[in-house]
Design a protein around this motif. Structure first.
Motif, mmCIF file in Angstrom:
data_model
loop_
_atom_site.group_PDB
_atom_site.id
_atom_site.type_symbol
_atom_site.label_atom_id
_atom_site.label_comp_id
_atom_site.label_asym_id
_atom_site.label_seq_id
_atom_site.Cartn_x
_atom_site.Cartn_y
_atom_site.Cartn_z
ATOM 1 N N GLN A 110 0.821 -1.203 0.000
ATOM 2 C CA GLN A 110 0.000 0.000 0.000
ATOM 3 C C GLN A 110 0.861 1.262 0.000
ATOM 4 O O GLN A 110 0.483 2.295 -0.574
ATOM 5 N N CYS A 111 2.036 1.201 0.623
ATOM 6 C CA CYS A 111 2.924 2.364 0.706
ATOM 7 C C CYS A 111 3.404 2.832 -0.666
ATOM 8 O O CYS A 111 3.804 3.988 -0.825
ATOM 9 N N LEU A 112 3.386 1.947 -1.659
ATOM 10 C CA LEU A 112 3.791 2.343 -3.003
ATOM 11 C C LEU A 112 2.920 3.472 -3.534
ATOM 12 O O LEU A 112 3.351 4.275 -4.370
ATOM 13 N N ALA A 113 1.695 3.548 -3.029
ATOM 14 C CA ALA A 113 0.755 4.567 -3.504
ATOM 15 C C ALA A 113 1.081 5.955 -2.983
ATOM 16 O O ALA A 113 0.385 6.917 -3.322
ATOM 17 N N MET A 114 2.119 6.087 -2.169
ATOM 18 C CA MET A 114 2.549 7.424 -1.768
ATOM 19 C C MET A 114 3.091 8.201 -2.966
ATOM 20 O O MET A 114 3.149 9.424 -2.941
ATOM 21 N N VAL A 115 3.468 7.469 -4.009
ATOM 22 C CA VAL A 115 3.813 8.110 -5.278
ATOM 23 C C VAL A 115 2.507 8.317 -6.045
ATOM 24 O O VAL A 115 1.827 7.349 -6.374
#
Length: 267
Positions: free
Chosen positions: A144-149
């Motif tokens: 889910q942290c990938l969506a910080m981009v």
């Protein structure tokens, strides 16, 4: 922002929050196209209306939120990576939110992945949230942290993350929805606190801000209610390939507009 901007952005958020196409990316591009300056309140608005859309999950899956304490333990474990990386990378994330070009590149890369993800992970063994282990919840949280981009897609990243852990498309999508609730609730509270801590505004301005946030959140909530079930049905029947083609096409169009006009340059 005027009321038309508020309505348009809220509708876009409600439609795209649960699709693997990146609601944040669409909001960044839509804001640029409408000439909305990226001031601090616009950034706050784009976060708060995401929570409005995500609250639709609580309504549609109300009974699931009363299954067991372990359900909440998994959500807490799953949100830990986002809390850590969000605190560490807040300033960098805010800078990325201003770039349609980064959105475009993320659209294309994510689209290529979605073209093949159904073939890569086609032997699921987990069909229900109750079968998800604590370790699996943590792994999905890292995805889910990938969506910080901006442009990556929170739902897309966490759904694909779930599928890598043997979740079915439906189970992965639903857990992604559930995980979004504490994630966006925390992000919204933090952004509201930071905004009103660091900005001196009058009572009248605060009242107007609250009205704008409530209107946007309400519209996003209603639209999301209509979108969630349709997405689950489509995902079960058709998979991700169509979303992959859409992302690639949208990314290419954004790149062309970025380099051929000044419309999508950072404002």
């Amino acid at each position: 922002m005027n009321i038309i901007h508020v309505i348009v952005l809220a509708i876009i958020e409600g439609l795209t929050e649960f699709l693997p196409v990146s609601s944040t990316g669409h909001l960044v591009v839509a804001s640029a196209l409408m000439g909305i300056g990226k001031d601090e309140f616009v950034k706050l608005f784009e976060i708060v209306i995401q929570l409005g859309a995500i609250l639709a999950v609580v309504v549609l899956y109300f009974k699931r939120f009363f299954r067991s304490i372990d359900f909440y333990v998994k959500l807490v474990i799953g949100v830990i990576p986002a809390v850590i990386f969000g605190l560490l990378l807040k300033k960098k994330i805010d800078m990325l939110l201003e770039s349609p070009l980064i959105v475009a590149v993320a659209f294309v890369v994510g689209g290529v992945i979605l073209l093949f993800v159904d073939e890569w992970f086609n032997k699921p063994t987990i069909d229900d949230e109750k079968q998800i282990s604590h370790l699996t919840a943590l792994k999905i949280g890292f995805f889910q942290c990938l969506a910080m981009v901006p442009g990556v897609s929170r739902s897309g990243a966490s759904i694909v993350g779930g599928m890598t852990q043997k979740l079915s498309r439906k189970a992965a999508a639903e857990f992604s929805f559930f995980l979004a609730v504490p994630t966006m609730f925390g992000a919204t509270i933090k952004d509201l606190y930071d905004f009103y801590k660091h900005n001196t505004i009058s009572a009248a301005e605060m009242h107007q801000d609250i009205v704008t946030l409530l209107i946007g959140s309400a519209i996003a909530f209603v639209v999301a209610l209509l979108a969630i079930k349709s997405f689950i049905t489509f995902l079960e029947q058709k998979g991700f390939k169509l979303f992959g083609f859409y992302r690639i096409l949208a990314g290419i169009v954004i790149i062309i507009l970025y380099y051929s006009t000044n419309v999508l340059h950072t404002v």
